[in-house]
Design a protein around this motif. Structure first.
Motif, PDB file in Angstrom:
ATOM      1  N   SER A  57      -6.974   9.145   3.612  1.00  0.00           N
ATOM      2  CA  SER A  57      -6.268   8.167   2.789  1.00  0.00           C
ATOM      3  C   SER A  57      -5.262   8.901   1.916  1.00  0.00           C
ATOM      4  O   SER A  57      -5.240  10.136   1.866  1.00  0.00           O
ATOM      5  CB  SER A  57      -7.269   7.411   1.901  1.00  0.00           C
ATOM      6  OG  SER A  57      -7.714   8.262   0.849  1.00  0.00           O
ATOM      7  N   PHE A  98       0.798  -1.218   0.000  1.00  0.00           N
ATOM      8  CA  PHE A  98       0.000   0.000   0.000  1.00  0.00           C
ATOM      9  C   PHE A  98       0.835   1.274   0.000  1.00  0.00           C
ATOM     10  O   PHE A  98       0.515   2.228  -0.676  1.00  0.00           O
ATOM     11  CB  PHE A  98      -0.915   0.037   1.228  1.00  0.00           C
ATOM     12  CG  PHE A  98      -2.028  -0.966   1.200  1.00  0.00           C
ATOM     13  CD1 PHE A  98      -3.142  -0.747   0.432  1.00  0.00           C
ATOM     14  CD2 PHE A  98      -1.937  -2.123   1.947  1.00  0.00           C
ATOM     15  CE1 PHE A  98      -4.170  -1.657   0.410  1.00  0.00           C
ATOM     16  CE2 PHE A  98      -2.968  -3.042   1.929  1.00  0.00           C
ATOM     17  CZ  PHE A  98      -4.091  -2.813   1.156  1.00  0.00           C
ATOM     18  N   PHE A  99       1.877   1.319   0.772  1.00  0.00           N
ATOM     19  CA  PHE A  99       2.578   2.564   1.007  1.00  0.00           C
ATOM     20  C   PHE A  99       3.748   2.765   0.074  1.00  0.00           C
ATOM     21  O   PHE A  99       4.165   3.878  -0.161  1.00  0.00           O
ATOM     22  CB  PHE A  99       3.006   2.625   2.471  1.00  0.00           C
ATOM     23  CG  PHE A  99       1.870   2.172   3.358  1.00  0.00           C
ATOM     24  CD1 PHE A  99       0.730   2.933   3.477  1.00  0.00           C
ATOM     25  CD2 PHE A  99       1.914   0.945   3.991  1.00  0.00           C
ATOM     26  CE1 PHE A  99      -0.351   2.500   4.239  1.00  0.00           C
ATOM     27  CE2 PHE A  99       0.843   0.509   4.751  1.00  0.00           C
ATOM     28  CZ  PHE A  99      -0.281   1.292   4.877  1.00  0.00           C
ATOM     29  N   ASN A 128      -0.354   4.106  -3.083  1.00  0.00           N
ATOM     30  CA  ASN A 128      -1.774   3.778  -3.172  1.00  0.00           C
ATOM     31  C   ASN A 128      -2.143   2.907  -1.984  1.00  0.00           C
ATOM     32  O   ASN A 128      -1.569   1.841  -1.784  1.00  0.00           O
ATOM     33  CB  ASN A 128      -2.056   3.035  -4.481  1.00  0.00           C
ATOM     34  CG  ASN A 128      -3.529   2.873  -4.737  1.00  0.00           C
ATOM     35  OD1 ASN A 128      -4.356   3.184  -3.886  1.00  0.00           O
ATOM     36  ND2 ASN A 128      -3.863   2.380  -5.903  1.00  0.00           N
ATOM     37  N   ASP A 129      -3.115   3.352  -1.210  1.00  0.00           N
ATOM     38  CA  ASP A 129      -3.512   2.615  -0.011  1.00  0.00           C
ATOM     39  C   ASP A 129      -4.842   1.889  -0.180  1.00  0.00           C
ATOM     40  O   ASP A 129      -5.480   1.520   0.790  1.00  0.00           O
ATOM     41  CB  ASP A 129      -3.565   3.552   1.199  1.00  0.00           C
ATOM     42  CG  ASP A 129      -4.473   4.755   0.980  1.00  0.00           C
ATOM     43  OD1 ASP A 129      -5.072   4.878  -0.109  1.00  0.00           O
ATOM     44  OD2 ASP A 129      -4.564   5.586   1.900  1.00  0.00           O
ATOM     45  N   SER A 130      -5.261   1.686  -1.422  1.00  0.00           N
ATOM     46  CA  SER A 130      -6.537   1.002  -1.646  1.00  0.00           C
ATOM     47  C   SER A 130      -6.366  -0.160  -2.618  1.00  0.00           C
ATOM     48  O   SER A 130      -5.416  -0.217  -3.392  1.00  0.00           O
ATOM     49  CB  SER A 130      -7.591   1.979  -2.181  1.00  0.00           C
ATOM     50  OG  SER A 130      -7.201   2.481  -3.439  1.00  0.00           O
ATOM     51  N   TRP A 142      -9.119  -0.479   2.207  1.00  0.00           N
ATOM     52  CA  TRP A 142      -8.347   0.731   2.502  1.00  0.00           C
ATOM     53  C   TRP A 142      -7.386   0.391   3.629  1.00  0.00           C
ATOM     54  O   TRP A 142      -7.805  -0.166   4.643  1.00  0.00           O
ATOM     55  CB  TRP A 142      -9.260   1.867   2.953  1.00  0.00           C
ATOM     56  CG  TRP A 142     -10.175   2.355   1.890  1.00  0.00           C
ATOM     57  CD1 TRP A 142     -11.443   1.908   1.632  1.00  0.00           C
ATOM     58  CD2 TRP A 142      -9.918   3.371   0.927  1.00  0.00           C
ATOM     59  NE1 TRP A 142     -11.975   2.592   0.572  1.00  0.00           N
ATOM     60  CE2 TRP A 142     -11.062   3.496   0.113  1.00  0.00           C
ATOM     61  CE3 TRP A 142      -8.812   4.179   0.683  1.00  0.00           C
ATOM     62  CZ2 TRP A 142     -11.131   4.409  -0.928  1.00  0.00           C
ATOM     63  CZ3 TRP A 142      -8.896   5.097  -0.363  1.00  0.00           C
ATOM     64  CH2 TRP A 142     -10.046   5.199  -1.149  1.00  0.00           C
ATOM     65  N   ALA A 143      -6.133   0.758   3.483  1.00  0.00           N
ATOM     66  CA  ALA A 143      -5.133   0.412   4.497  1.00  0.00           C
ATOM     67  C   ALA A 143      -4.497   1.658   5.097  1.00  0.00           C
ATOM     68  O   ALA A 143      -4.434   2.714   4.459  1.00  0.00           O
ATOM     69  CB  ALA A 143      -4.056  -0.460   3.872  1.00  0.00           C
ATOM     70  N   HIS A 144      -4.039   1.486   6.316  1.00  0.00           N
ATOM     71  CA  HIS A 144      -3.327   2.553   7.027  1.00  0.00           C
ATOM     72  C   HIS A 144      -2.185   1.895   7.793  1.00  0.00           C
ATOM     73  O   HIS A 144      -2.390   0.845   8.419  1.00  0.00           O
ATOM     74  CB  HIS A 144      -4.281   3.266   7.987  1.00  0.00           C
ATOM     75  CG  HIS A 144      -3.688   4.458   8.634  1.00  0.00           C
ATOM     76  ND1 HIS A 144      -2.919   4.382   9.773  1.00  0.00           N
ATOM     77  CD2 HIS A 144      -3.746   5.760   8.289  1.00  0.00           C
ATOM     78  CE1 HIS A 144      -2.536   5.594  10.117  1.00  0.00           C
ATOM     79  NE2 HIS A 144      -3.016   6.457   9.232  1.00  0.00           N
ATOM     80  N   PRO A 145      -0.986   2.484   7.793  1.00  0.00           N
ATOM     81  CA  PRO A 145       0.154   1.797   8.405  1.00  0.00           C
ATOM     82  C   PRO A 145      -0.012   1.479   9.882  1.00  0.00           C
ATOM     83  O   PRO A 145       0.443   0.435  10.339  1.00  0.00           O
ATOM     84  CB  PRO A 145       1.328   2.741   8.175  1.00  0.00           C
ATOM     85  CG  PRO A 145       0.767   4.013   7.671  1.00  0.00           C
ATOM     86  CD  PRO A 145      -0.619   3.759   7.199  1.00  0.00           C
TER      87      PRO A 145
END
Length: 150
Positions: free
Chosen positions: A99, A34-35, A39-41, A62-65
């Motif tokens: 995001s 993702f990172f 792009n985090d999706s 959807w991702a977040h660290p």
């Protein structure tokens, strides 16, 4: 059934094999896609006719660290109009993060990377059924302001 996927900033026909994308969720944080791609999706889509018209099923990711992953499962068409979100810490529903696409996401809907992986694998293995491996909240039951306008 027509299947499409979007992972690692790439669209493709069909869905990946679970073992192909497992490292994207289970690798050490610095090795998740993702990172590194900006792009985090990601997402999986299937479309099919069921006698009552065209039906589409989506799993949006959807991702977040630090927070983990937020999932949205949708089934639309042919008399269906369902949207469910992964259930995280509901005490944090009023908190939001942006995001990488500048979308406001509710912190209370994020689940762990490992839980998200279980759900994604289940979605693939059941041809798009809403995974039972995580708790879900029906969108219509969420409080106003859960998804604020940007």
């Amino acid at each position: 059934m027509e299947k499409r996927s979007y992972f690692i900033s790439r669209f493709r026909d069909g869905w990946p094999e679970p073992e192909e994308i497992a490292p994207l969720f289970l690798a050490p944080l610095g090795e998740r896609w993702f990172f590194e791609t900006g792009n985090d999706s990601a997402g999986l889509t299937a479309e099919d006719g069921d006698g009552a018209g065209r039906v589409a099923v989506h799993l949006d990711i959807w991702a977040h660290p630090e927070l983990g992953v937020q999932l949205t499962w949708r089934k639309w068409g042919g008399g269906h109009k369902e949207t469910y979100h992964s259930r995280g810490d509901l005490l944090r529903l009023g908190e939001h993060v942006r995001s990488l696409h500048d979308t406001l996401l509710p912190v209370g809907l994020f689940i762990s990377w490992e839980q998200a992986w279980e759900a994604v694998r289940d979605f693939i293995e059941t041809d798009g059924q809403r995974p039972e491996s995580v708790a879900w909240l029906e969108e219509s039951k969420l409080p106003a302001g859960t998804f604020p306008s940007p």
